[in-house]
Design an enzyme around this catalytic site. Structure first.
Site, short mmCIF file in Angstrom:
data_model
loop_
_atom_site.label_atom_id
_atom_site.label_comp_id
_atom_site.label_asym_id
_atom_site.label_seq_id
_atom_site.Cartn_x
_atom_site.Cartn_y
_atom_site.Cartn_z
N ARG A 233 0.86 -1.19 0.00
CA ARG A 233 0.00 0.00 0.00
C ARG A 233 0.89 1.23 0.00
O ARG A 233 1.98 1.23 0.59
CB ARG A 233 -0.87 0.05 1.26
CG ARG A 233 -2.11 -0.78 1.21
CD ARG A 233 -3.16 -0.20 0.25
NE ARG A 233 -4.37 -1.00 0.27
CZ ARG A 233 -4.63 -2.04 -0.52
NH1 ARG A 233 -3.74 -2.42 -1.43
NH2 ARG A 233 -5.77 -2.70 -0.43
N HIS A 281 -1.17 0.86 -9.52
CA HIS A 281 -1.89 -0.04 -8.61
C HIS A 281 -2.51 -1.19 -9.42
O HIS A 281 -3.72 -1.45 -9.34
CB HIS A 281 -2.97 0.71 -7.81
CG HIS A 281 -3.38 -0.01 -6.55
ND1 HIS A 281 -3.61 0.62 -5.35
CD2 HIS A 281 -3.60 -1.34 -6.31
CE1 HIS A 281 -3.97 -0.27 -4.43
NE2 HIS A 281 -3.97 -1.47 -5.00
P1 NAP Z 1 -1.83 -11.51 4.65
O1 NAP Z 1 -1.99 -12.92 4.21
O2 NAP Z 1 -2.63 -11.03 5.80
O3 NAP Z 1 -0.28 -11.29 4.94
C1 NAP Z 1 0.20 -10.14 5.54
C2 NAP Z 1 1.59 -10.41 6.03
O4 NAP Z 1 2.11 -9.19 6.60
C3 NAP Z 1 1.64 -11.46 7.14
O5 NAP Z 1 2.79 -12.26 7.01
C4 NAP Z 1 1.72 -10.62 8.40
O6 NAP Z 1 2.34 -11.26 9.50
C5 NAP Z 1 2.59 -9.48 7.92
N1 NAP Z 1 2.45 -8.31 8.80
C6 NAP Z 1 1.33 -7.63 9.13
N2 NAP Z 1 1.63 -6.65 10.01
C7 NAP Z 1 2.95 -6.74 10.24
C8 NAP Z 1 3.85 -6.04 11.09
N3 NAP Z 1 3.42 -5.04 11.89
N4 NAP Z 1 5.13 -6.41 11.10
C9 NAP Z 1 5.57 -7.44 10.33
N5 NAP Z 1 4.77 -8.14 9.49
C10 NAP Z 1 3.48 -7.80 9.46
O7 NAP Z 1 -2.15 -10.51 3.46
P2 NAP Z 1 -2.00 -10.76 1.89
O8 NAP Z 1 -3.20 -11.43 1.36
O9 NAP Z 1 -0.68 -11.40 1.66
O10 NAP Z 1 -2.00 -9.26 1.34
C11 NAP Z 1 -1.01 -8.35 1.74
C12 NAP Z 1 -1.32 -6.96 1.25
O11 NAP Z 1 -1.08 -6.86 -0.15
C13 NAP Z 1 -2.75 -6.48 1.37
O12 NAP Z 1 -3.05 -6.06 2.69
C14 NAP Z 1 -2.81 -5.34 0.39
O13 NAP Z 1 -2.47 -4.12 1.03
C15 NAP Z 1 -1.74 -5.69 -0.62
N6 NAP Z 1 -2.29 -5.95 -1.96
C16 NAP Z 1 -1.95 -5.13 -2.98
C17 NAP Z 1 -2.43 -5.38 -4.25
C18 NAP Z 1 -2.02 -4.54 -5.41
O14 NAP Z 1 -2.61 -4.68 -6.49
N7 NAP Z 1 -1.03 -3.69 -5.28
C19 NAP Z 1 -3.28 -6.47 -4.47
C20 NAP Z 1 -3.60 -7.28 -3.40
C21 NAP Z 1 -3.11 -7.02 -2.14
P3 NAP Z 1 1.71 -12.59 10.17
O15 NAP Z 1 2.05 -13.71 9.20
O16 NAP Z 1 2.45 -12.71 11.44
O17 NAP Z 1 0.24 -12.36 10.30
C1 GLV Z 2 -5.72 -4.46 -3.87
O1 GLV Z 2 -5.05 -3.52 -3.67
C2 GLV Z 2 -6.13 -5.38 -2.86
O2 GLV Z 2 -6.01 -5.08 -1.66
O3 GLV Z 2 -6.59 -6.48 -3.22
#
Ligand code: NAP
Ligand code: GLV
Length: 318
Positions: A233, A281
């Site tokens: 983000r 994005h």
């Molecule tokens: P997820 O499965 O919840 O994984 C998040 C990871 O971040 C987990 O390993 C979590 O740790 C870690 N984390 C959270 N807070 C932290 C902290 N304070 N310190 C260290 N590590 C921390 O989420 P996801 O599905 O992988 O998605 C991640 C993010 O990608 C989304 O929240 C979104 O912002 C972004 N995203 C962007 C796009 C785009 O098009 N650019 C698309 C989709 C998603 P734990 O394993 O300990 O819980």
């Molecule tokens: C996109 O940014 C998502 O959070 O899936």
């Protein structure tokens, strides 16, 4: 066909039409509405949202759950006053695979000197870089080793890169070295030649990609100065600090898919910086036809008494 409870679709920032169409197709037995029929509309069971209209979720007496149409849920929490119902986020192969494509694309582009060779091509220069390390000599650190980070890491390992991960909670039994917490971040940054940020935006991660973080990164590696790729983000990054770190060579190059303000303003120096790759994005788009059917299945399963999956931890903020 017996009518089930209504679905409220509240999307701002883009046209909700494709989401409405997908919902109507997947849930023909539910009315899809973009506004409650009045204050305290008792007919709404579920909400499907992206940056919902402020206040639209409040006062709905029978709201059972809120579904995000993205993996990130910071857009929901941006509204402080929220009903106390479960929030479900996207965990779907379609989105995960799109993100891994983006991460592999950007890692390979930096690794194989895409910026250098595109510049040389523009100037008709034929000059092979003698500084091409093997993937096995490059460590990619995944900041946010969660659902998306794990899949990207697996695909990078298949290409031969060393992969390490950083998360909030410590992991055991992983195929790679993982680190957690602030102490773990020092160890992680001492190893990573390319840092891929896939963190969620929460109070704890806001602004993490800033000068103190860049100062802790490895000074030199097989690619020269370290590379940053952020597809988490925009609120995770300080863009003035990124530009300063590029100038001081604390950062060799960056790929940014997300920005403090989106769309990225036309006067941002990031647009024209020779060592910055910008995508709008677009790393992992949410595709309604892939994401809506399982969402509606979850609603129906929940109505039958089954537990919801992929719930957000409200205290952690993701
Ligand atoms: P997820 O499965 O919840 O994984 C998040 C990871 O971040 C987990 O390993 C979590 O740790 C870690 N984390 C959270 N807070 C932290 C902290 N304070 N310190 C260290 N590590 C921390 O989420 P996801 O599905 O992988 O998605 C991640 C993010 O990608 C989304 O929240 C979104 O912002 C972004 N995203 C962007 C796009 C785009 O098009 N650019 C698309 C989709 C998603 P734990 O394993 O300990 O819980
Ligand atoms: C996109 O940014 C998502 O959070 O899936």
């Amino acid at each position: 066909m017996a009518q089930k409870g209504k679905i409220l679709l509240s999307v701002t920032g883009f046209d909700p039409a494709i989401w409405r169409t997908a919902l109507e197709k997947a849930a023909p037995d539910r009315a899809i509405v973009e506004e409650p029929s009045g204050p305290n509309d008792p007919g709404i069971d579920y909400a499907v949202v992206w940056k919902q209209r402020p206040g639209v979720l409040n006062g709905l007496p029978n709201l059972k759950a809120i579904f995000s149409i993205g993996a990130g849920v910071d857009h929901i929490f941006a509204e402080g006053d929220m009903p106390d119902v479960p929030i479900v986020r996207i965990v779907a192969d379609d989105l995960t695979e799109r993100m891994s494509e983006y991460v592999v694309w950007q890692v390979l582009d930096h690794h194989r000197k895409g910026m250098l060779y595109r510049d040389q091509q523009a100037r008709k220069v034929w000059n092979e870089s003698k500084m091409q390390p093997a993937a096995r000599d490059v460590t990619v650190g995944i900041l946010g080793y969660g659902n998306l980070g794990r899949d990207a890491g697996r695909k990078l390992r298949a290409l031969g890169f060393k992969v390490i991960g950083w998360s909030r909670t410590a992991k055991t039994g992983e195929a790679i070295d993982t680190f957690a917490g602030d102490n773990g971040l020092n160890q992680f940054l001492a190893l990573a030649d390319i840092v891929v940020c896939l963190l969620p935006l929460t109070p704890a991660t806001h602004g993490i990609l800033a000068a103190p973080f860049f100062a802790r990164m490895k000074a030199r590696g097989p690619l020269g100065a370290p590379i940053l790729i952020n597809a988490g983000r925009g609120g995770l990054q300080n863009e003035a600090d990124i530009l300063a770190a590029l100038e001081s060579r604390k950062l060799g190059a960056v790929s940014l898919d997300v920005f403090e303000s989106e769309p990225l303003p036309g006067d941002s120096p990031l647009w024209t910086h020779p060592r910055v790759t910008i995508t709008p994005h677009a790393a992992a788009a949410s595709m309604p036809e892939a994401l809506i059917p399982p969402m509606v299945e979850q609603m129906d399963a929940h109505d039958r008494g089954e537990p919801l999956k992929n719930l957000v931890d409200r205290d952690a903020g993701y």
